[in-house]
Structures are given as C-alpha cells and as structure tokens.
Design a protein around this motif. Structure first.
Motif, mmCIF file in Angstrom:
data_model
loop_
_atom_site.group_PDB
_atom_site.id
_atom_site.type_symbol
_atom_site.label_atom_id
_atom_site.label_comp_id
_atom_site.label_asym_id
_atom_site.label_seq_id
_atom_site.Cartn_x
_atom_site.Cartn_y
_atom_site.Cartn_z
ATOM 1 N N SER A 168 18.326 8.215 10.565
ATOM 2 C CA SER A 168 18.290 9.658 10.337
ATOM 3 C C SER A 168 17.179 10.367 11.101
ATOM 4 N N ILE A 169 16.098 9.651 11.397
ATOM 5 C CA ILE A 169 14.968 10.271 12.097
ATOM 6 C C ILE A 169 14.716 9.601 13.440
ATOM 7 N N ALA A 272 20.965 15.603 7.133
ATOM 8 C CA ALA A 272 22.002 15.442 6.104
ATOM 9 C C ALA A 272 22.020 14.014 5.563
ATOM 10 N N SER A 273 21.732 13.029 6.418
ATOM 11 C CA SER A 273 21.670 11.644 5.973
ATOM 12 C C SER A 273 20.551 11.439 4.964
ATOM 13 N N LEU A 274 19.410 12.052 5.208
ATOM 14 C CA LEU A 274 18.299 11.937 4.264
ATOM 15 C C LEU A 274 18.674 12.541 2.910
ATOM 16 N N TRP A 327 27.692 9.452 5.376
ATOM 17 C CA TRP A 327 27.247 8.161 5.899
ATOM 18 C C TRP A 327 25.852 7.766 5.413
ATOM 19 N N GLY A 328 24.958 8.699 5.200
ATOM 20 C CA GLY A 328 23.554 8.375 4.952
ATOM 21 C C GLY A 328 23.335 7.364 3.846
ATOM 22 N N THR A 422 11.673 8.398 -4.559
ATOM 23 C CA THR A 422 11.542 7.756 -3.272
ATOM 24 C C THR A 422 12.889 7.776 -2.560
ATOM 25 N N PRO A 423 13.288 8.925 -2.022
ATOM 26 C CA PRO A 423 14.637 9.078 -1.510
ATOM 27 C C PRO A 423 14.947 8.251 -0.291
#
Length: 429
Positions: A168-169, A272-274, A327-328, A422-423
């Motif tokens: 994601s990052i 959006a994945s996060l 998907w995330g 803790t996402p």
C-alpha cells in the motif's frame, strides 16, 4: 513448530507484571519491527517492477510483457523453494538463516539496479525469489518464538505488517522515486535499506534454535485437514486475478493515456488498502467469510468499471479506491483463514499458502504478458472478473471449514485478530 519462547533474553528487558490474574510481558518490539522490515523488503522486492515497468523495459530494451516476467521469475524462485527450504532448514538456528536471506536480497537488488542485460536481471530476480523462499520459511515462526505464549498472535501480526505496508505504501513510493530519479535508484534504495536491516538484525534480534525432528511440518497430511484446501484454492485464484492486472498496471494505464499518473493512482490504491486493512483488523473475528466475499465483490466491481468506463479518468480513480478496499485485507483474511483451518499444522499450511501465492503471481505474470501481446491490456479487467466468480462460490460453500462466519480460535493459540488500534498488522500463523 514449537511455541515455547526463549524468554531468557526477554525477561531482562520486559519485567513480568500481573493484570487480571494473567501473566503479562512486553513484546520485544525492536526485534519484531526488524522482522516486519524484513517482510517489507521481501514483498516490495517482488512487486516493485509493477510500478516501474515502462522505464525498465526501455532500459533493458525488451517489451513490457518481457519485463513483466521479472515478477514471474521472482515468484517462481519462491514457489520452488518455500516448501523445500521450510523442511531443509527446520533444524537450523534462525538468526543466521535470516541474515543469509537478507544478504541475498541485498545482492539481488544491487545486480538488478546496475544490470543492463535482460538475462542477468532475470537471474538476479530469481535469486531474490530464492531468498524470499528462505525468508518465508522462518519469519512467522521466528516472530512467534520471540514472544510469550499469550502474545504470540500479536507478535506475528506485528512482523507480518510489512506485507500490507509494502503493497500500500512501498510500491507507490518506489514508483514515485523511480519516476523522479530513475528506476535503478529505487532498487539501490532497497539495497541500502537491506544493509541497514542486516545491522539491525545482528544487533537487536535474538537467536533461536530450530525445531526438533518430530515437530517439523507434514505437508500432505495438512492438505487433508478440513478447510485448508478451500483456502488454498481461493488464494491461488484470487491472487492470480489480482496479479494479472497489478503486474501490468503501468502498461494498462499507459494505454489509457494515464502513464504520468501511475504513481498517483497506485497511491490512491494504497490508501484504500490501508483503510481495508483497518476494517478487516477490526471485524475479522466475527466476519471472516463476509469480509472475504466483500473483498472479492469490490475487486470485481473495480474490474467491471475498468472494463466498461476506463475512458473516464475519474472512474479509473474510483476503480483504484474499490480495488484497494477489496484487496487490502485479503492477505490478512487468507493467512488467518489458513492458520485457523490448519490448527496445530498452521506452519505447514502457511508454507503451502506462500507457495501457491507465488505460483499465482508467476502465472499472473505469464498470463498477463500473453494477454498483453495477444489481446491488449483491455483484456485484463474481463479476465479478473471471470476468475473471481469461482472465488466467491468457494468462499460461500466453505462455510463449515475454511471460511466460517465467526472464527473459533482458542485463547493464546493460532493467529489473533488484529486489534483496531494497529491497522497495519497482518496476522498469520
């Protein structure tokens, strides 16, 4: 794998306290974050070419479909070695193996960064895949053994946080860096980060012995456990669908005239994945099946939009948001599902999941390359839609074992749901 931690080192820095009648100890966060960084490097090395495809193909003087095989050959290296290395290294001490795996990444990424010969680049990528096979053979179990028994699920979650952070990052950041300074700089940055990590592991991660012979995982027996096979099937097909589009996203966007927006679109996907990871972490304990179905449906809707409305730039960004939301959380969902289904054989189930994940990525790179050459990039969304139909059907059917509506995990055993605080955590077993 033994779940008895070596607490001698931990007790010096994590004094025991009592709360609610249960013994509490602090997690060795510095060591676990080093493992999370190792996971980050492993995942980002695999997927980084997705955002740098056009630039790499120009420099290596090959087609974009051929450059996409740099993802394929990495995945093949991991798929061929994850299970054999899990068995071959089960009795070896953990720290030396982890240092060897990370050194392999440093070497492979350096060669990739300086190579102007396609064949040499492919060899380097295969070596990186083998290093990943070694890393995946020990990372989750290593994290478990660093923690007290009642905190082992959270320890694994912290270590596996590197997966969603990389996707994601890391990939959007690597794409921006590649666009600004060149794709070779992005790979050299990975080498620099790996060198720092080698020093970090050497200084902060305690060593642990391997497993006794009687504790080592038995793969075929694990495959017969109810629920394991459906999760592995969903893993294979869902990851295949995702990879066909993701590995060639730069080529797909280039054909839409959005090549200058690749980094930004991947960043939207990553954000959006996060959000998806946070939602899944908060709800996975009670909604494993519904979250998995929702993820597949969101990716399907995103693919449908890309198939019929990709000429509208705003809808491409909407598709990126839906794709990321769908998907995330999938790595968390699938790894948690296979760990729950595997029970006492969770390590063997995890090794098989890692192998099939990389088989799917390798197949996605090959199939995507063929589709790009034969049918054009516009065929990607339709292929994703077709593949997601059996995924949804199997998840709905495997409600008794594999994808139950509510998880039933004994306290202190198996993967724990990621707490909402803790996402970024990605629990595995």
């Amino acid at each position: 794998m033994s779940t008895v931690p070596d607490t001698a080192a931990d007790s010096a820095e994590a004094p025991e306290t009592r709360r609610g009648g249960q013994e509490q100890q602090k997690l060795p966060l510095l060591a676990l974050l080093a493992l999370a960084t190792a996971v980050f490097i492993t995942c980002l090395t695999e997927t980084l070419p997705a955002g740098l495809l056009t630039a790499m193909s120009d420099d290596l003087r090959v087609s974009e479909s051929a450059t996409g095989q740099t993802v394929t050959i990495y995945a093949i290296g991991t798929a061929l070695t994850a299970i054999p290395l899990t068995a071959a290294t089960a009795g070896r001490r953990r720290k030396g193996l982890l240092l060897a795996a990370m050194a392999g990444f440093a070497l492979a990424n350096t060669v990739t960064a300086v190579s102007s010969v396609y064949e040499l680049t492919m060899v380097a990528r295969f070596v990186a895949g083998v290093a990943a096979g070694l890393a995946w053979a020990l990372l989750a179990g290593y994290a478990r053994r660093l923690a007290p028994v009642h905190l082992q699920g959270r320890a694994i979650a912290i270590a596996m946080a590197g997966i969603p952070v990389a996707l994601s990052i890391g990939v959007p950041a690597g794409t921006f860096l590649g666009e600004a300074l060149g794709w070779r700089v992005a790979f050299l940055s990975m080498t620099a980060l790996t060198v720092v990590l080698l020093l970090w592991i050497f200084a902060a991660v305690p060593d642990h012995p391997g497993q006794e012979r009687g504790e080592r995982p038995k793969m075929l027996r694990t495959l017969r456990i109810p629920g394991v096979a459906p999760v592995l099937f969903v893993t294979l097909v869902f990851v295949l669908a995702h990879t066909i589009l993701y590995a060639y996203i730069a080529a797909f966007l280039d054909d839409l005239g959005l090549d200058d927006s690749t980094g930004l679109i991947l960043l939207v996907f990553g954000a959006a994945s996060l959000a998806s990871i946070w939602i899944v972490g908060a709800q996975i304990q009670h909604r494993l099946r519904s979250l998995t179905v929702a993820g597949a449906l969101l990716v399907a809707v995103a693919a449908a939009l890309l198939a019929v409305a990709s000429d509208t730039t705003a809808l491409v960004y909407v598709s990126a948001v839906l794709w990321g939301l769908g998907w995330g959380g999938v790595p968390t969902l699938l790894q948690t599902a296979v760990g729950d289904a595997g029970g006492a054989s969770a390590d063997a189930a995890q090794a098989m999941l890692v192998t099939l994940w990389n088989v799917a990525m390798a197949a996605g790179g090959i199939i995507g390359g063929v589709l790009l050459d034969v049918a054009g990039s516009e065929s990607f969304p339709w292929t994703v839609l077709l593949l997601l139909l059996p995924v949804i059907a199997v998840v709905l059917h495997a409600r008794g074992a594999g994808f139950p509506a509510t998880r039933q995990v004994p306290r202190g055993a198996g993967p724990l749901a990621t707490p909402a605080a803790t996402p970024a955590a990605d629990p595995t077993a």
